[in-house]
Design a protein around this motif. Structure first.
Motif, PDB file in Angstrom:
ATOM      1  N   LEU A   1       0.821  -1.206   0.000  1.00  0.00           N
ATOM      2  CA  LEU A   1       0.000   0.000   0.000  1.00  0.00           C
ATOM      3  C   LEU A   1       0.858   1.259   0.000  1.00  0.00           C
ATOM      4  CD1 LEU A   1      -2.837  -0.942   2.518  1.00  0.00           C
ATOM      5  CD2 LEU A   1      -2.989  -0.769   0.028  1.00  0.00           C
ATOM      6  N   GLN A   2       1.993   1.185   0.713  1.00  0.00           N
ATOM      7  CA  GLN A   2       2.883   2.336   0.712  1.00  0.00           C
ATOM      8  C   GLN A   2       3.409   2.622  -0.687  1.00  0.00           C
ATOM      9  OE1 GLN A   2       6.222   1.920   3.291  1.00  0.00           O
ATOM     10  NE2 GLN A   2       6.960   4.009   2.976  1.00  0.00           N
ATOM     11  N   GLY A   3       3.742   1.529  -1.415  1.00  0.00           N
ATOM     12  CA  GLY A   3       4.197   1.723  -2.785  1.00  0.00           C
ATOM     13  C   GLY A   3       3.104   2.292  -3.664  1.00  0.00           C
ATOM     14  N   VAL A   4       1.875   1.799  -3.450  1.00  0.00           N
ATOM     15  CA  VAL A   4       0.762   2.312  -4.246  1.00  0.00           C
ATOM     16  C   VAL A   4       0.496   3.772  -3.923  1.00  0.00           C
ATOM     17  CG1 VAL A   4      -1.715   2.115  -4.631  1.00  0.00           C
ATOM     18  CG2 VAL A   4      -0.304   0.057  -4.579  1.00  0.00           C
ATOM     19  N   VAL A   5       0.506   4.103  -2.616  1.00  0.00           N
ATOM     20  CA  VAL A   5       0.211   5.471  -2.216  1.00  0.00           C
ATOM     21  C   VAL A   5       1.301   6.427  -2.691  1.00  0.00           C
ATOM     22  CG1 VAL A   5      -0.010   6.995  -0.224  1.00  0.00           C
ATOM     23  CG2 VAL A   5      -1.207   4.811  -0.259  1.00  0.00           C
ATOM     24  N   SER A   6       2.560   6.027  -2.484  1.00  0.00           N
ATOM     25  CA  SER A   6       3.640   6.908  -2.904  1.00  0.00           C
ATOM     26  C   SER A   6       3.669   7.078  -4.404  1.00  0.00           C
ATOM     27  CB  SER A   6       4.986   6.348  -2.419  1.00  0.00           C
ATOM     28  OG  SER A   6       5.236   5.083  -3.017  1.00  0.00           O
ATOM     29  N   GLY A   7       3.204   6.049  -5.154  1.00  0.00           N
ATOM     30  CA  GLY A   7       3.216   6.163  -6.604  1.00  0.00           C
ATOM     31  C   GLY A   7       1.977   6.808  -7.173  1.00  0.00           C
ATOM     32  N   GLY A   8       0.849   6.797  -6.415  1.00  0.00           N
ATOM     33  CA  GLY A   8      -0.367   7.249  -7.050  1.00  0.00           C
ATOM     34  C   GLY A   8      -1.234   8.192  -6.270  1.00  0.00           C
ATOM     35  N   ALA A   9      -0.925   8.450  -4.998  1.00  0.00           N
ATOM     36  CA  ALA A   9      -1.844   9.253  -4.203  1.00  0.00           C
ATOM     37  C   ALA A   9      -1.150  10.437  -3.555  1.00  0.00           C
ATOM     38  CB  ALA A   9      -2.512   8.382  -3.141  1.00  0.00           C
ATOM     39  N   ALA A  10      -0.072  10.894  -4.104  1.00  0.00           N
ATOM     40  CA  ALA A  10       0.516  12.142  -3.646  1.00  0.00           C
ATOM     41  C   ALA A  10      -0.451  13.274  -3.985  1.00  0.00           C
ATOM     42  CB  ALA A  10       1.877  12.379  -4.302  1.00  0.00           C
ATOM     43  N   LEU A  11      -0.209  14.415  -3.378  1.00  0.00           N
ATOM     44  CA  LEU A  11      -1.147  15.524  -3.543  1.00  0.00           C
ATOM     45  C   LEU A  11      -1.296  15.929  -5.001  1.00  0.00           C
ATOM     46  CD1 LEU A  11      -2.938  17.680  -2.329  1.00  0.00           C
ATOM     47  CD2 LEU A  11      -0.904  19.105  -1.995  1.00  0.00           C
ATOM     48  N   ALA A  12      -0.182  15.991  -5.727  1.00  0.00           N
ATOM     49  CA  ALA A  12      -0.260  16.399  -7.132  1.00  0.00           C
ATOM     50  C   ALA A  12      -1.069  15.398  -7.940  1.00  0.00           C
ATOM     51  CB  ALA A  12       1.145  16.529  -7.718  1.00  0.00           C
ATOM     52  N   ASN A  13      -0.873  14.102  -7.672  1.00  0.00           N
ATOM     53  CA  ASN A  13      -1.625  13.087  -8.413  1.00  0.00           C
ATOM     54  C   ASN A  13      -3.095  13.097  -8.027  1.00  0.00           C
ATOM     55  OD1 ASN A  13       0.592  12.086  -9.863  1.00  0.00           O
ATOM     56  ND2 ASN A  13       1.251  10.920  -8.095  1.00  0.00           N
ATOM     57  N   LEU A  14      -3.381  13.354  -6.746  1.00  0.00           N
ATOM     58  CA  LEU A  14      -4.777  13.443  -6.331  1.00  0.00           C
ATOM     59  C   LEU A  14      -5.474  14.599  -7.032  1.00  0.00           C
ATOM     60  CD1 LEU A  14      -7.037  12.428  -4.524  1.00  0.00           C
ATOM     61  CD2 LEU A  14      -6.178  13.921  -2.711  1.00  0.00           C
ATOM     62  N   LEU A  15      -4.793  15.741  -7.116  1.00  0.00           N
ATOM     63  CA  LEU A  15      -5.366  16.883  -7.830  1.00  0.00           C
ATOM     64  C   LEU A  15      -5.539  16.587  -9.318  1.00  0.00           C
ATOM     65  CD1 LEU A  15      -3.424  19.828  -6.136  1.00  0.00           C
ATOM     66  CD2 LEU A  15      -5.794  19.104  -5.730  1.00  0.00           C
ATOM     67  N   SER A  16      -4.580  15.857  -9.872  1.00  0.00           N
ATOM     68  CA  SER A  16      -4.708  15.513 -11.292  1.00  0.00           C
ATOM     69  C   SER A  16      -5.887  14.581 -11.522  1.00  0.00           C
ATOM     70  CB  SER A  16      -3.414  14.871 -11.789  1.00  0.00           C
ATOM     71  OG  SER A  16      -3.223  13.587 -11.205  1.00  0.00           O
ATOM     72  N   LEU A  17      -6.139  13.667 -10.580  1.00  0.00           N
ATOM     73  CA  LEU A  17      -7.304  12.798 -10.703  1.00  0.00           C
ATOM     74  C   LEU A  17      -8.599  13.606 -10.659  1.00  0.00           C
ATOM     75  CD1 LEU A  17      -6.444   9.660  -8.516  1.00  0.00           C
ATOM     76  CD2 LEU A  17      -6.832   9.725 -10.973  1.00  0.00           C
ATOM     77  N   LEU A  18      -8.623  14.620  -9.805  1.00  0.00           N
ATOM     78  CA  LEU A  18      -9.849  15.392  -9.636  1.00  0.00           C
ATOM     79  C   LEU A  18     -10.119  16.327 -10.809  1.00  0.00           C
ATOM     80  CD1 LEU A  18      -9.606  16.326  -5.839  1.00  0.00           C
ATOM     81  CD2 LEU A  18     -11.045  14.588  -6.897  1.00  0.00           C
ATOM     82  N   PHE A  19      -9.062  16.878 -11.412  1.00  0.00           N
ATOM     83  CA  PHE A  19      -9.257  17.922 -12.416  1.00  0.00           C
ATOM     84  C   PHE A  19      -8.933  17.472 -13.841  1.00  0.00           C
ATOM     85  CE2 PHE A  19      -8.500  20.234  -8.432  1.00  0.00           C
ATOM     86  CZ  PHE A  19      -9.640  21.009  -8.397  1.00  0.00           C
ATOM     87  N   ILE A  20      -7.954  16.579 -13.992  1.00  0.00           N
ATOM     88  CA  ILE A  20      -7.545  16.176 -15.341  1.00  0.00           C
ATOM     89  C   ILE A  20      -8.347  14.971 -15.832  1.00  0.00           C
ATOM     90  CG2 ILE A  20      -5.606  15.356 -16.734  1.00  0.00           C
ATOM     91  CD1 ILE A  20      -3.743  16.923 -14.980  1.00  0.00           C
ATOM     92  N   THR A  21      -8.629  14.021 -14.940  1.00  0.00           N
ATOM     93  CA  THR A  21      -9.343  12.812 -15.354  1.00  0.00           C
ATOM     94  C   THR A  21     -10.697  13.117 -15.990  1.00  0.00           C
ATOM     95  OG1 THR A  21      -8.212  11.486 -13.687  1.00  0.00           O
ATOM     96  CG2 THR A  21     -10.279  10.611 -14.570  1.00  0.00           C
ATOM     97  N   PRO A  22     -11.540  14.014 -15.425  1.00  0.00           N
ATOM     98  CA  PRO A  22     -12.811  14.309 -16.112  1.00  0.00           C
ATOM     99  C   PRO A  22     -12.619  14.880 -17.515  1.00  0.00           C
ATOM    100  CG  PRO A  22     -12.862  15.086 -13.844  1.00  0.00           C
ATOM    101  CD  PRO A  22     -11.452  14.688 -14.122  1.00  0.00           C
ATOM    102  N   VAL A  23     -11.587  15.712 -17.695  1.00  0.00           N
ATOM    103  CA  VAL A  23     -11.325  16.274 -19.022  1.00  0.00           C
ATOM    104  C   VAL A  23     -10.911  15.178 -19.997  1.00  0.00           C
ATOM    105  CG1 VAL A  23      -9.933  17.918 -20.326  1.00  0.00           C
ATOM    106  CG2 VAL A  23     -10.695  18.487 -18.009  1.00  0.00           C
TER     107      VAL A  23
END
Length: 380
Positions: free
Chosen positions: A154-176
């Motif tokens: 989970l640490q590997g998953v979080v560090s690779g995919g749930a950092a703040l920048a990636n979370l923001l990209s999921l929220l704003f870039i994924t819908p686009v």
């Protein structure tokens, strides 16, 4: 007469065999790029996955007279609204119940230990089992190792995919990304179809249709199964009065995506909480009946109707793909694991079919009828 296109070169290799190094090199370059760009790719892979799920809905709206742009706008807006409502209503409750569950876990373990001690004492005398303290120490050791492995993953998953920048990209870039992929989905498929090599275009189309059937059967079908089971488990556990019933039921339903993991983990955790929370055996019996009913419903109704037997993905292969994808590429690997596993499964079956028709397998024997490379379907 041998076709010039199939004539061997100076090393005795036909052109089909000479192309394999190029294919292998392209695959290696692709894997390296995915690994290097795994954090940047997250919103694009997520958007592609959402677009794949929602494309049939857009196609249905087009058949009803909507333009592609209007259908895409409606589907994207409704999906975004559902996600926002889920985050505003359900996710805070799940987070609160998870925090309380972690806080109360030591006390529940102690109460369950005291309740099971007399029952285990009788079994120990009858079957010469180890002492409960020794068994507890052994379980803590094994559980500690398992939790350490899960924590590292989970640490590997979080560090690779749930950092703040990636979370923001999921929220704003994924819908686009989802909107534009949905709008141009048919155009992209047609463009890729036009670029296929003419000599092998039909074979490639057949295999891609098989891969699409496999992925659609598993991803869309299994997602529906997870949602139904999560709602069933959560509702049943809350009605029986089990503490943290919503959290345990939803997690059991979501983890059903990994074969056997969701039902087994949900049953074990629910029984442990029930033993620690209820005085008699009536509550634990009802909790056990809820999970048994869920398994009966899944095995006899949900999976046959929503997933079907056309998937052809073995549960062990899916578990390995998820673990390997998460370990190698983080959260992006988890998103890509099942599609890649489906593609590999279809291509392996295609390769086996050609091997069974080849001189390497047949030798001097007569060739049997060519096996089908398409997933089997049950007649309705």
């Amino acid at each position: 007469m041998t076709d010039a296109s199939e004539a061997p070169d100076g090393n005795g290799l036909p052109p089909r065999m000479r192309r394999w190094p190029s294919y292998l090199a392209a695959l290696i370059v692709f894997l390296i790029l995915v690994y290097l760009l795994r954090t940047v790719l997250l919103p694009f892979v997520a958007g592609m996955g959402v677009a794949y799920f929602l494309d049939p809905v857009c196609d249905r709206l087009e058949k009803w007279g909507c333009s592609r742009v209007l259908a895409t706008s409606i589907v994207t807006a409704v999906f975004a609204l559902i996600v926002v409502l889920a985050f505003l209503v359900i996710v805070p409750i799940l987070i609160e119940q998870f925090s309380n569950f972690i806080r109360d876990l030591p006390g529940m373990v102690e109460r369950a230990h005291q309740r099971l001690m007399p029952l285990y004492g009788d079994l120990q005398l009858r079957f010469d089992l180890p002492a409960l303290d020794d068994l507890g120490a052994m379980l803590r050791e094994r559980l500690g190792g398992a939790l350490g492995f899960v924590g590292n993953a989970l640490q590997g998953v979080v560090s690779g995919g749930a950092a703040l920048a990636n979370l923001l990209s999921l929220l704003f870039i994924t819908p686009v990304v989802t909107f534009y992929l949905l709008r141009d989905w048919d155009l992209l498929i047609a463009r890729i179809n036009a670029l296929l090599p003419l000599d092998h275009a039909e074979t490639i189309r057949q295999q891609m249709r098989a891969i699409d059937t496999t992925m659609a059967g598993f991803l869309r079908g299994q997602a529906s199964v997870c949602l139904v089971l999560g709602a069933f488990y959560a509702t049943g556990l809350m009605l029986v009065g089990l503490p943290f019933g919503l959290f345990i039921g939803m997690m059991a339903g979501i983890l059903t995506f990994i074969p056997y993991v969701g039902s087994l983990s949900g049953f074990v955790i629910s029984m442990a909480v029930a033993l620690a929370s209820f005085d008699g055996w009536h509550g634990p019996a009802i909790v056990a009946a809820i999970f048994v009913s869920g398994q009966v419903m899944e095995g006899n109704f949900l999976t046959p109707k929503l997933v079907g037997d056309r998937v052809g993905l073995h549960p062990v292969w899916i578990i390995f793909a998820l673990l390997a994808g998460g370990a190698l590429f983080g959260f992006v690997g988890l998103l890509l694991a099942v599609p890649v596993a489906a593609a590999i499964g279809v291509l392996v079956r295609f390769g086996i079919g050609h091997y069974l028709q080849s001189p390497l397998y047949l030798g001097h024997h007569q060739a049997p009828p060519a096996p089908s490379t398409q997933p089997t379907t049950t007649p309705k």
